[in-house]
Design a protein around this motif. Structure first.
Motif, PDB file in Angstrom:
ATOM      1  N   GLU A  87       0.897  -1.305  -0.017  1.00  0.00           N
ATOM      2  CA  GLU A  87       0.043  -0.177   0.111  1.00  0.00           C
ATOM      3  C   GLU A  87       0.772   1.397  -0.080  1.00  0.00           C
ATOM      4  O   GLU A  87       1.925   1.239   0.302  1.00  0.00           O
ATOM      5  N   ILE A  88       0.198   2.235  -0.338  1.00  0.00           N
ATOM      6  CA  ILE A  88       0.527   3.665  -0.692  1.00  0.00           C
ATOM      7  C   ILE A  88      -0.297   4.641   0.096  1.00  0.00           C
ATOM      8  O   ILE A  88      -1.409   4.550  -0.199  1.00  0.00           O
ATOM      9  N   ARG A  89      -0.128   5.112   1.391  1.00  0.00           N
ATOM     10  CA  ARG A  89      -0.741   5.958   2.239  1.00  0.00           C
ATOM     11  C   ARG A  89      -0.513   7.603   1.841  1.00  0.00           C
ATOM     12  O   ARG A  89       0.315   8.184   1.969  1.00  0.00           O
ATOM     13  N   SER A 143     -17.797  23.918   0.995  1.00  0.00           N
ATOM     14  CA  SER A 143     -18.388  22.711   1.034  1.00  0.00           C
ATOM     15  C   SER A 143     -18.975  22.498  -0.552  1.00  0.00           C
ATOM     16  O   SER A 143     -19.283  21.335  -0.991  1.00  0.00           O
ATOM     17  N   SER A 144     -19.372  23.495  -1.179  1.00  0.00           N
ATOM     18  CA  SER A 144     -19.932  23.366  -2.473  1.00  0.00           C
ATOM     19  C   SER A 144     -18.974  22.496  -3.479  1.00  0.00           C
ATOM     20  O   SER A 144     -19.037  22.225  -4.571  1.00  0.00           O
ATOM     21  N   TYR A 145     -17.556  22.716  -3.053  1.00  0.00           N
ATOM     22  CA  TYR A 145     -16.847  21.778  -3.786  1.00  0.00           C
ATOM     23  C   TYR A 145     -16.343  20.632  -3.298  1.00  0.00           C
ATOM     24  O   TYR A 145     -15.471  19.808  -3.955  1.00  0.00           O
ATOM     25  N   ALA A 146     -17.079  20.066  -2.279  1.00  0.00           N
ATOM     26  CA  ALA A 146     -16.797  18.670  -1.948  1.00  0.00           C
ATOM     27  C   ALA A 146     -17.095  17.457  -2.721  1.00  0.00           C
ATOM     28  O   ALA A 146     -16.258  16.698  -2.733  1.00  0.00           O
ATOM     29  N   PHE A 147     -18.058  17.767  -3.692  1.00  0.00           N
ATOM     30  CA  PHE A 147     -18.366  16.467  -4.698  1.00  0.00           C
ATOM     31  C   PHE A 147     -16.811  16.196  -5.436  1.00  0.00           C
ATOM     32  O   PHE A 147     -16.397  14.967  -5.709  1.00  0.00           O
ATOM     33  N   GLN A 148     -16.035  17.059  -5.703  1.00  0.00           N
ATOM     34  CA  GLN A 148     -14.749  16.577  -6.398  1.00  0.00           C
ATOM     35  C   GLN A 148     -13.830  15.747  -5.623  1.00  0.00           C
ATOM     36  O   GLN A 148     -13.373  14.696  -6.186  1.00  0.00           O
ATOM     37  N   TYR A 149     -14.083  15.944  -4.200  1.00  0.00           N
ATOM     38  CA  TYR A 149     -13.394  14.901  -3.299  1.00  0.00           C
ATOM     39  C   TYR A 149     -13.945  13.638  -3.069  1.00  0.00           C
ATOM     40  O   TYR A 149     -13.232  12.474  -2.947  1.00  0.00           O
ATOM     41  N   ARG A 150     -15.154  13.659  -3.347  1.00  0.00           N
ATOM     42  CA  ARG A 150     -15.837  12.289  -3.396  1.00  0.00           C
ATOM     43  C   ARG A 150     -15.534  11.475  -4.792  1.00  0.00           C
ATOM     44  O   ARG A 150     -15.156  10.491  -4.692  1.00  0.00           O
ATOM     45  N   VAL A 151     -15.307  12.172  -5.735  1.00  0.00           N
ATOM     46  CA  VAL A 151     -15.022  11.933  -7.147  1.00  0.00           C
ATOM     47  C   VAL A 151     -13.334  11.136  -6.999  1.00  0.00           C
ATOM     48  O   VAL A 151     -13.111  10.206  -7.376  1.00  0.00           O
ATOM     49  N   MET A 152     -12.522  11.849  -6.377  1.00  0.00           N
ATOM     50  CA  MET A 152     -11.303  11.465  -5.992  1.00  0.00           C
ATOM     51  C   MET A 152     -11.177  10.106  -5.531  1.00  0.00           C
ATOM     52  O   MET A 152     -10.384   9.246  -5.692  1.00  0.00           O
ATOM     53  N   ILE A 194      -3.589   2.279  -3.248  1.00  0.00           N
ATOM     54  CA  ILE A 194      -3.617   3.564  -2.641  1.00  0.00           C
ATOM     55  C   ILE A 194      -4.652   3.758  -1.700  1.00  0.00           C
ATOM     56  O   ILE A 194      -5.791   3.819  -1.851  1.00  0.00           O
ATOM     57  N   VAL A 195      -4.018   4.160  -0.679  1.00  0.00           N
ATOM     58  CA  VAL A 195      -5.024   4.533   0.545  1.00  0.00           C
ATOM     59  C   VAL A 195      -5.074   5.753   0.712  1.00  0.00           C
ATOM     60  O   VAL A 195      -4.153   6.749   0.919  1.00  0.00           O
ATOM     61  N   LEU A 196      -6.199   6.503   0.329  1.00  0.00           N
ATOM     62  CA  LEU A 196      -6.418   8.119   0.404  1.00  0.00           C
ATOM     63  C   LEU A 196      -7.111   8.332   1.870  1.00  0.00           C
ATOM     64  O   LEU A 196      -8.451   7.832   1.961  1.00  0.00           O
TER      65      LEU A 196
END
Length: 402
Positions: free
Chosen positions: A35-37, A49-58, A76-78
């Motif tokens: 793994e890579i953390r 928070s209106s930009y949060a979906f981008q992070y769900r996609v990641m 890969i552990v995000l």
């Protein structure tokens, strides 16, 4: 020039050892044979928070990648941490990621003030601070902050491109600017003035700013209208850009609106503001429009559409948050892939600052990542787009700041 497609759809790419992997394994914190953390702060709550979906996609992107074998055989552990878009909270959660969770790097962290709060700390600790989700020019300072690298086109570059466009197309216009009162707004305004050149002092007739904690920007919009402005330059985040567009329509005022790339999401900005009020707005992008029939046979777009339909069924494929989330993780995965079995923090930084001519699957043709050890700025090309009431449509040729 190297082309990188959607990583997890390229069979076997990340299972095969690269040339670098033939050497003896070298591991930094957060790395093992399996793994890579990596970590990141994100605004899942608060004013960003209106930009949060981008992070769900990641996160979904990496889940799909891991299901295909990961990077060079490693998962890969995000580790994502909500900072509420609050700099003190950002400093707290990033310190935990580095000192308690032992991550290899902080990847694609969100925000200008939030990243400013952790820049010195990560550089002192020599932790890669990569692909920052902010276009502030302060991230390109390899002499003082060698461990910090940007991703987005700099706000100065975008502002400059818009200024040149206005100079050519709206030379007699009275320009009013509404901008965020921090490095974001200041960089956009610097670029706008540079693009307008000697005409800046006469064309810009009114400036107004806001704080991210302000409840509304109605009074600022009224002030711009009272100044006789006929072109409104919005260097504002999603919520405030939507408020401004809606207020302009409520006033019965019809200036040409130019909203920067930080607030051109159809879902988060134009729909809340009203499609009718938003029709004709000009913005910029660096990305393909996945729904455009012109990309029907584009393999990168098709792979993206397949991913999105599985991870987020029914979601608008043209949502810039989804497009950017995938693209940023493509770049991150390519950096890790190039590291092979030398997964030290030093080698991660070396790979991140040598992405010469890297093409990502959703970047427009002609747009590449160009990082160098002496110049970390990643993307220098800008494409003007106009909203037709349903989607963004590009116009004019690609603008190259170089």
């Amino acid at each position: 020039m190297r082309y990188v497609g959607l990583a997890f759809f390229l069979s076997g790419v990340f299972l095969a050892a690269s040339g670098a992997a033939q050497a003896q394994k070298q591991y930094g914190p957060g790395v093992s044979d399996v793994e890579i953390r990596i970590g990141q702060n994100a605004a899942f709550s608060g004013p960003g928070s209106s930009y949060a979906f981008q992070y769900r996609v990641m996160a979904a992107y990496l889940d799909a990648l891991n299901a295909q074998g990961g990077v060079n055989g490693r998962q890969i552990v995000l580790l994502q941490r909500d900072d509420g878009y609050s700099p003190p909270k950002t400093a707290e959660v990033v310190r935990q990621l580095v000192e308690n969770e032992d991550v290899l790097a902080i990847v694609a962290p969100f925000g200008t003030p939030t990243n400013a709060a952790i820049q010195k700390y990560l550089n002192l600790k020599k932790v890669p601070h990569l692909l920052i989700q902010s276009g502030a020019s302060r991230w390109n300072d390899p002499d003082h902050f060698p461990w910090t690298t940007p991703y987005s086109p700099f706000y100065v570059i975008e502002g400059r491109a818009i200024g040149r466009f206005l100079l050519n197309e709206y030379r007699s216009a009275k320009v009013g600017a509404l901008y965020q009162a921090d490095d974001v707004g200041r960089d956009f305004m610097k670029g706008l003035r540079e693009g307008l050149g000697a005409e800046a002092s006469t064309m810009i007739v009114k400036e107004a700013n806001y704080q991210v904690t302000d409840p509304t920007i109605d009074s600022q919009v009224v002030a711009l209208k009272s100044a006789g402005v006929d072109v409104v330059f919005l260097a504002a985040q999603n919520r405030f850009a939507a408020q401004a567009i809606r207020k302009i329509a409520e006033l019965g005022w019809k200036p040409q609106i130019i909203s920067t790339s930080i607030a051109n999401s159809v879902k988060e900005v134009l729909v809340p503001a009203g499609e009718a009020a938003s029709t004709g707005i000009i913005s910029t992008t660096n990305y393909k429009t996945p729904s455009d029939p012109a990309f029907r046979s584009d393999s990168g777009v098709q792979q993206y559409l397949s991913f999105l339909s599985k991870a987020f069924p029914g979601h608008d494929p043209d949502d810039i948050a989804a497009i950017r989330g995938v693209s940023v993780m493509e770049a991150a995965v390519e950096i890790l892939r190039r590291c092979g079995d030398n997964l030290t923090r030093e080698n991660v930084l070396k790979q991140a600052t040598n992405l010469r001519g890297l093409r990502l699957s959703l970047l427009m043709d002609g747009v590449t990542i160009q990082t160098h050890p002496e110049d970390y700025s990643a993307i220098k090309q800008i494409q003007l787009i106009r909203f037709d009431g349903e989607k963004w449509v590009k116009f004019r040729e690609l603008i190259d700041d170089e």
